[in-house]
Enzyme design. Structure first.
Site, PDB file in Angstrom:
ATOM      1  N   ASN A 115       0.892  -1.078  -0.108  1.00 54.94           N
ATOM      2  CA  ASN A 115       0.104  -0.113   0.190  1.00 54.94           C
ATOM      3  C   ASN A 115       0.885   1.161  -0.044  1.00 54.94           C
ATOM      4  O   ASN A 115       1.625   1.387   1.081  1.00 54.94           O
ATOM      5  CB  ASN A 115      -0.873  -0.026   1.163  1.00 54.94           C
ATOM      6  CG  ASN A 115      -1.611   1.101   1.350  1.00 54.94           C
ATOM      7  OD1 ASN A 115      -1.503   2.194   0.927  1.00 54.94           O
ATOM      8  ND2 ASN A 115      -3.171   0.869   1.640  1.00 54.94           N
TER       9      ASN A 115
ATOM     10  N   HIS B 223       0.997   6.061   2.076  1.00 54.30           N
ATOM     11  CA  HIS B 223       1.604   6.982   2.756  1.00 54.30           C
ATOM     12  C   HIS B 223       2.960   7.686   2.143  1.00 54.30           C
ATOM     13  O   HIS B 223       3.371   8.768   2.645  1.00 54.30           O
ATOM     14  CB  HIS B 223       2.038   6.374   4.226  1.00 54.30           C
ATOM     15  CG  HIS B 223       0.781   6.100   5.172  1.00 54.30           C
ATOM     16  ND1 HIS B 223      -0.271   7.075   5.017  1.00 54.30           N
ATOM     17  CD2 HIS B 223       0.244   5.147   5.472  1.00 54.30           C
ATOM     18  CE1 HIS B 223      -1.199   6.528   5.949  1.00 54.30           C
ATOM     19  NE2 HIS B 223      -0.797   5.434   6.123  1.00 54.30           N
TER      20      HIS B 223
ATOM     21  N   HIS C  72      -5.384   3.708  -1.766  1.00 52.50           N
ATOM     22  CA  HIS C  72      -6.789   4.101  -1.373  1.00 52.50           C
ATOM     23  C   HIS C  72      -7.049   5.407  -1.954  1.00 52.50           C
ATOM     24  O   HIS C  72      -6.510   6.734  -1.460  1.00 52.50           O
ATOM     25  CB  HIS C  72      -6.938   3.915   0.274  1.00 52.50           C
ATOM     26  CG  HIS C  72      -8.212   4.108   0.732  1.00 52.50           C
ATOM     27  ND1 HIS C  72      -8.514   4.259   2.164  1.00 52.50           N
ATOM     28  CD2 HIS C  72      -9.540   4.802   0.298  1.00 52.50           C
ATOM     29  CE1 HIS C  72      -9.933   4.387   2.538  1.00 52.50           C
ATOM     30  NE2 HIS C  72     -10.211   4.576   1.344  1.00 52.50           N
TER      31      HIS C  72
ATOM     32  N   ARG D 100      -9.213   8.020  -0.918  1.00 53.02           N
ATOM     33  CA  ARG D 100     -10.261   8.636  -0.342  1.00 53.02           C
ATOM     34  C   ARG D 100     -11.150   9.778  -0.835  1.00 53.02           C
ATOM     35  O   ARG D 100     -10.694  10.384  -1.862  1.00 53.02           O
ATOM     36  CB  ARG D 100      -9.753   9.034   1.157  1.00 53.02           C
ATOM     37  CG  ARG D 100      -8.770   7.889   1.894  1.00 53.02           C
ATOM     38  CD  ARG D 100      -8.472   8.487   3.081  1.00 53.02           C
ATOM     39  NE  ARG D 100      -9.456   8.827   4.146  1.00 53.02           N
ATOM     40  CZ  ARG D 100      -9.803   8.039   5.016  1.00 53.02           C
ATOM     41  NH1 ARG D 100      -9.154   6.872   5.143  1.00 53.02           N
ATOM     42  NH2 ARG D 100     -10.976   8.255   5.721  1.00 53.02           N
TER      43      ARG D 100
ATOM     44  N   ARG E 244      -6.842  12.696   0.756  1.00 57.89           N
ATOM     45  CA  ARG E 244      -5.946  13.380   1.794  1.00 57.89           C
ATOM     46  C   ARG E 244      -4.687  12.710   1.452  1.00 57.89           C
ATOM     47  O   ARG E 244      -3.799  13.381   1.850  1.00 57.89           O
ATOM     48  CB  ARG E 244      -6.468  13.108   3.192  1.00 57.89           C
ATOM     49  CG  ARG E 244      -6.214  11.558   3.708  1.00 57.89           C
ATOM     50  CD  ARG E 244      -6.457  11.567   5.347  1.00 57.89           C
ATOM     51  NE  ARG E 244      -7.892  11.702   5.457  1.00 57.89           N
ATOM     52  CZ  ARG E 244      -8.474  10.806   6.485  1.00 57.89           C
ATOM     53  NH1 ARG E 244      -7.889  10.177   7.320  1.00 57.89           N
ATOM     54  NH2 ARG E 244      -9.718  11.452   6.672  1.00 57.89           N
TER      55      ARG E 244
ATOM     56  N   GLU F 293      -8.604   0.677  -3.049  1.00 54.00           N
ATOM     57  CA  GLU F 293      -9.470   0.723  -2.002  1.00 54.00           C
ATOM     58  C   GLU F 293     -10.226   1.845  -2.206  1.00 54.00           C
ATOM     59  O   GLU F 293     -10.069   3.060  -2.505  1.00 54.00           O
ATOM     60  CB  GLU F 293      -8.294   0.961  -0.694  1.00 54.00           C
ATOM     61  CG  GLU F 293      -7.883  -0.421  -0.339  1.00 54.00           C
ATOM     62  CD  GLU F 293      -7.082  -0.091   0.949  1.00 54.00           C
ATOM     63  OE1 GLU F 293      -7.138   0.925   1.731  1.00 54.00           O
ATOM     64  OE2 GLU F 293      -6.344  -0.999   1.284  1.00 54.00           O
TER      65      GLU F 293
ATOM     66  N   THR G  21     -18.243  -2.751  14.910  1.00 54.72           N
ATOM     67  CA  THR G  21     -17.558  -2.156  16.177  1.00 54.72           C
ATOM     68  C   THR G  21     -16.000  -2.672  16.121  1.00 54.72           C
ATOM     69  O   THR G  21     -15.402  -1.969  16.462  1.00 54.72           O
ATOM     70  CB  THR G  21     -17.941  -3.006  17.375  1.00 54.72           C
ATOM     71  OG1 THR G  21     -18.192  -4.281  17.106  1.00 54.72           O
ATOM     72  CG2 THR G  21     -19.289  -2.445  17.665  1.00 54.72           C
TER      73      THR G  21
ATOM     74  N   GLU H 291     -11.283  -9.207   2.711  1.00 53.16           N
ATOM     75  CA  GLU H 291     -10.106  -9.094   3.427  1.00 53.16           C
ATOM     76  C   GLU H 291     -10.347  -8.694   4.924  1.00 53.16           C
ATOM     77  O   GLU H 291     -11.403  -7.921   5.208  1.00 53.16           O
ATOM     78  CB  GLU H 291      -9.636  -7.737   2.957  1.00 53.16           C
ATOM     79  CG  GLU H 291      -8.209  -7.282   3.455  1.00 53.16           C
ATOM     80  CD  GLU H 291      -7.244  -6.170   2.663  1.00 53.16           C
ATOM     81  OE1 GLU H 291      -7.284  -6.351   1.310  1.00 53.16           O
ATOM     82  OE2 GLU H 291      -6.735  -5.436   3.342  1.00 53.16           O
TER      83      GLU H 291
ATOM     84  N   HIS I   3      -4.165  -4.654   7.740  1.00 58.83           N
ATOM     85  CA  HIS I   3      -4.280  -3.541   8.586  1.00 58.83           C
ATOM     86  C   HIS I   3      -3.494  -3.811   9.951  1.00 58.83           C
ATOM     87  O   HIS I   3      -3.622  -4.384  10.683  1.00 58.83           O
ATOM     88  CB  HIS I   3      -5.608  -3.172   9.255  1.00 58.83           C
ATOM     89  CG  HIS I   3      -5.877  -1.730   9.645  1.00 58.83           C
ATOM     90  ND1 HIS I   3      -6.052  -0.571   8.815  1.00 58.83           N
ATOM     91  CD2 HIS I   3      -5.362  -1.204  10.861  1.00 58.83           C
ATOM     92  CE1 HIS I   3      -6.165   0.414   9.414  1.00 58.83           C
ATOM     93  NE2 HIS I   3      -5.812   0.147  10.634  1.00 58.83           N
TER      94      HIS I   3
END
Ligand code: PXP
Length: 254
Positions: free
Chosen positions: A12, A15, A48, A50, A54, A75, A106, A156, A199
């Site tokens: 991924n 970042h 991803h 978004r 961002r 993603e 949750t 996933e 994750h």
């Protein structure tokens, strides 16, 4: 002897874009990172897009799709805007993730069981567009059975709660979370789903989860890009590949 396939590593690159965006401009370039990661043994690239853009931007997705020679996993939230983009860009895969609080269970994954009416049409459109859809969900029976029921070929499993427990050295909670993941991946395979996970994974957790024979792919970003600060991206990918291979060597066919 095990006849298991190796676990695929999706890197991924979000970042890398986070760092670029901290200054504006083009450096460091997520596409360059993707190319280095692939040269070092990544089996695919995950990014991803978004809703708030961002980190990864639309242009990054277009350039990744155009230039990388391994599968692109986009993603995305299950919104009309993102579905339209995916159908235009045609990534190899699309992983539907929650971006809003009310879309989460949750445990942090997509609430497929609670948002079935909303998610099923998005899954159908993407599948009809030839995109391999996965749903990012907790290892929870209702989420897994609903994912299969609405026609997603892949799930996933969200490993965040397990990784958090490991990082906090809460051994009992970590064992309980891992038992839940193991039961979930077995249930998912029994329903014919391909199972990915991701994750919060680091070397130790990636090694542990790669030993589950049902796992086909791990998607890893934050730890790996952080490790690259110290050892370089090529070495960071190689080290993660080694950890995954060590785990897989302990697995036996289910
Ligand atoms: N898989 C999914 C669906 C994700 O949303 C993320 C985080 O963007 C990851 C994997 C990678 O997680 P991490 O960056 O913690 O390795």
């Amino acid at each position: 002897m095990s006849e298991l396939l190796p676990v695929r590593l999706g890197v991924n690159v979000d970042h890398v874009a986070t760092v670029r965006n901290a200054r504006g401009g083009r450096h460091p370039d997520p596409l360059h990172a993707a190319e280095v990661a692939i040269a070092a043994g990544a089996d695919g690239i995950t990014a991803h897009l978004r809703e708030d853009r961002r980190h990864i931007r639309d242009d990054d997705i277009h350039r990744l799709k155009e230039h990388i020679r391994k599968p692109l996993n986009l993603e995305m939230a299950a919104t009309d805007e993102m579905v339209a983009i995916a159908l235009r860009v045609k990534p190899h895969a699309a992983c539907l993730v929650p971006e809003r609080r009310e879309e989460r269970t949750t445990e942090g994954g997509l609430d497929v069981a609670g948002s079935r009416q909303h998610l099923a049409p998005a899954v159908q459109k993407l599948v009809a567009g030839g995109i391999r859809v996965s749903l990012f969900i907790a290892a929870d029976e209702a989420q897994i059975t609903t994912a299969a029921a609405i026609g997603a070929p892949v799930i996933e499993i969200h490993t965040g709660a397990w990784c958090e427990a490991l990082a906090a050295r809460e051994n009992e909670r970590a064992l309980a979370e891992f038992a839940r993941i193991r039961a979930g991946v077995r249930l998912a395979r029994s329903l014919g789903l391909e199972v990915h996970a991701g994750h919060g994974l680091d070397h130790a957790s990636a090694e542990t989860i790669a030993a589950l024979p049902e796992i086909a792919e791990l998607n890893i970003g934050h730890f790996l890009i952080g490790d690259a600060i110290f050892v370089g991206l090529r070495a960071a990918v190689e080290r993660m590949r080694d950890a995954i291979a060590r785990g897989r060597s302990k697995a036996s066919a289910p």
